[in-house]
Motif scaffolding. Structure first.
Motif, short mmCIF file in Angstrom:
data_model
loop_
_atom_site.label_atom_id
_atom_site.label_comp_id
_atom_site.label_asym_id
_atom_site.label_seq_id
_atom_site.Cartn_x
_atom_site.Cartn_y
_atom_site.Cartn_z
N MET A 1 0.76 -1.09 0.09
CA MET A 1 -0.09 -0.05 0.02
C MET A 1 0.91 1.09 -0.18
N ARG A 2 0.31 2.36 -0.53
CA ARG A 2 1.14 3.68 -0.65
C ARG A 2 0.43 4.57 0.00
N ILE A 3 1.02 5.15 1.16
CA ILE A 3 0.64 6.25 2.01
C ILE A 3 1.20 7.55 1.60
N LEU A 4 0.59 8.52 1.72
CA LEU A 4 1.08 9.75 2.01
C LEU A 4 0.55 10.83 2.93
N HIS A 5 1.43 11.41 3.67
CA HIS A 5 0.78 12.13 4.86
C HIS A 5 1.55 13.53 5.00
N LEU A 6 0.71 14.52 4.76
CA LEU A 6 1.47 15.90 4.66
C LEU A 6 1.07 16.52 6.12
N GLY A 7 2.33 17.26 6.34
CA GLY A 7 2.24 18.04 7.82
C GLY A 7 1.35 18.91 7.81
N ASP A 8 1.37 19.66 9.14
CA ASP A 8 0.54 20.79 9.50
C ASP A 8 0.32 21.72 8.36
N VAL A 9 -0.85 22.15 8.06
CA VAL A 9 -1.09 22.83 6.76
C VAL A 9 -0.95 24.56 7.73
N LEU A 10 -0.39 25.46 7.22
CA LEU A 10 -0.45 26.65 7.96
C LEU A 10 -0.97 27.86 6.95
N GLY A 11 -2.36 28.25 7.57
CA GLY A 11 -2.87 29.57 6.97
C GLY A 11 -3.02 29.35 5.43
N GLN A 12 -3.06 30.44 4.90
CA GLN A 12 -3.60 30.35 3.42
C GLN A 12 -2.31 29.99 2.45
N ALA A 13 -1.19 30.28 2.89
CA ALA A 13 -0.27 30.07 2.20
C ALA A 13 0.13 28.42 2.07
N GLY A 14 0.04 27.77 3.04
CA GLY A 14 -0.05 26.56 3.28
C GLY A 14 -1.16 25.71 2.57
N ARG A 15 -2.26 26.38 2.90
CA ARG A 15 -3.55 25.54 2.06
C ARG A 15 -3.45 25.57 0.86
N LYS A 16 -2.98 26.88 0.47
CA LYS A 16 -2.86 26.90 -1.43
C LYS A 16 -1.85 25.97 -1.94
N ALA A 17 -0.72 26.10 -1.26
CA ALA A 17 0.39 24.99 -1.59
C ALA A 17 -0.01 23.40 -1.54
N ALA A 18 -0.76 23.01 -0.35
CA ALA A 18 -1.02 21.91 -0.29
C ALA A 18 -2.42 21.37 -1.08
N LEU A 19 -3.11 22.29 -1.35
CA LEU A 19 -4.20 21.93 -2.04
C LEU A 19 -3.88 21.72 -3.72
N GLU A 20 -2.90 22.45 -3.95
CA GLU A 20 -2.34 22.41 -5.41
C GLU A 20 -1.58 21.11 -5.43
N ALA A 21 -0.82 20.60 -4.61
CA ALA A 21 0.01 19.68 -4.57
C ALA A 21 -0.75 18.00 -4.40
N LEU A 22 -1.76 18.42 -3.79
CA LEU A 22 -2.38 17.11 -3.36
C LEU A 22 -2.63 16.13 -4.78
N PRO A 23 -3.62 16.86 -5.63
CA PRO A 23 -4.02 15.93 -6.62
C PRO A 23 -2.45 15.25 -7.46
N MET A 24 -1.68 16.36 -7.72
CA MET A 24 -0.36 15.83 -8.27
C MET A 24 0.31 14.88 -7.57
N LEU A 25 0.32 15.10 -6.27
CA LEU A 25 0.92 13.80 -5.57
C LEU A 25 0.31 12.28 -5.46
N ARG A 26 -1.20 12.61 -5.47
CA ARG A 26 -1.89 11.18 -5.47
C ARG A 26 -1.45 10.58 -6.74
N ASN A 27 -1.55 11.37 -7.83
CA ASN A 27 -1.33 11.06 -9.18
C ASN A 27 0.00 10.29 -9.44
N ARG A 28 0.95 10.99 -9.17
CA ARG A 28 2.21 10.42 -9.37
C ARG A 28 2.85 9.56 -8.48
N LEU A 29 2.42 9.52 -7.31
CA LEU A 29 3.01 8.28 -6.60
C LEU A 29 1.87 7.38 -6.36
#
Ligand code: FE2
Length: 271
Positions: A1-29
């Motif tokens: 099984m392949r597991i991804l865990h992202l660390g503490d999302v901080l504020g708007q800057a963190g949300r923007k980056a994590a929300l953008e990265a998640l679909p790409m990470l899910r897909n590529r990994l």
């Protein structure tokens, strides 16, 4: 099984980056389950129902939190409706919400996710070591669940390492959160549990643990009350951990840090 865990999302800057990265990470990994710690997602303090939805829509399956879980009051009434939004399991009995859940992947694999909080330099709570023994009696990797992932939200490296070893061989992954700075000790412990003391935050690292640096420096220098802490708003680094487990045993075969964007040196799991 392949597991991804992202660390503490901080504020708007963190949300923007994590929300953008998640679909790409899910897909590529080719991730089977994505877990995100969202306890600082709402302007640095807590999380809202709307933000939870944004993360689910971007591909998160389970959301974890910590000491800031109740900072946005609306979450107190919302949390019982959302069975994959976790608060620390060892909060007092009768506290709203849940500290563990089982996520079933589209392929039918069962992953138990546990959110536990440490006690050193934090609020007094039920013992996380005794608590996790009870949970690991209920969730047995390779028997009634395919993987167990534990988000251990704690302040000190010593308590986190002790907790990791305490769970070794009984969990697929023990990952520290809360201190917002990724540690360089990702490893598979002797018993087969993947471990890293802190995953690091999804946030702007030109800051003091994600908050604007000026107020923090002032507070350390003067011991006077400083202005309100505000999240730093520069480009964020997305910090996470990628783990592969053995489907037969539920133990880890591989752990790799993931770091993308912002100021920190990048890290990507090579094939
Ligand atoms: Fe925290």
């Amino acid at each position: 099984m392949r597991i991804l865990h992202l660390g503490d999302v901080l504020g708007q800057a963190g949300r923007k980056a994590a929300l953008e990265a998640l679909p790409m990470l899910r897909n590529r990994l080719s991730v089977d389950i994505a877990i995100v710690n969202v306890e600082n997602a709402a302007h640095g303090f807590g999380v809202t129902a709307k933000i939870c939805k944004e993360f689910y829509d971007a591909g998160a399956n389970v959301l974890t939190t910590g000491n800031h879980v109740w900072d946005q009051r609306e979450i107190i009434t919302y949390i019982d409706e959302d069975k994959t939004l976790l608060r620390p399991w060892n909060f007092p009995e009768g506290t709203p919400g849940q500290g563990d859940c089982v996520y079933v992947t589209p392929a039918g694999k069962k992953v138990a996710v546990i959110n536990m909080m440490g006690r050193l330099f934090m609020d007094p709570l039920e013992c996380p070591f005794a608590g996790v023994n009870r949970l690991l009696g209920k969730y047995r990797i390779g028997k009634n669940v395919d993987a167990v992932v534990i988000d251990f939200h704690a302040e000190t490296t010593s308590e986190k390492m002790a907790f990791g070893h305490h769970c070794d061989g009984r969990a697929s992954l023990v990952l520290g959160t809360h201190t917002h700075v990724p540690t360089a000790d990702s490893q598979i412990l002797p018993g087969g549990t993947a471990y890293q003391t802190d995953v690091g935050m999804c946030g702007d690292f030109d800051s003091v643990i994600g908050m604007k640096k000026e107020n923090s420096i002032q507070k350390f220098m003067t011991k006077m009350p400083s202005g309100k802490f505000e999240p730093a708003e520069g480009p964020a680094t997305v910090c996470g951990i990628y783990v592969e487990t053995d489907d037969a045993t539920g133990l880890a075969k591989r752990i790799e840090p993931v770091r993308i964007g912002g100021r920190l040196k990048g890290s990507w799991p090579n094939a």
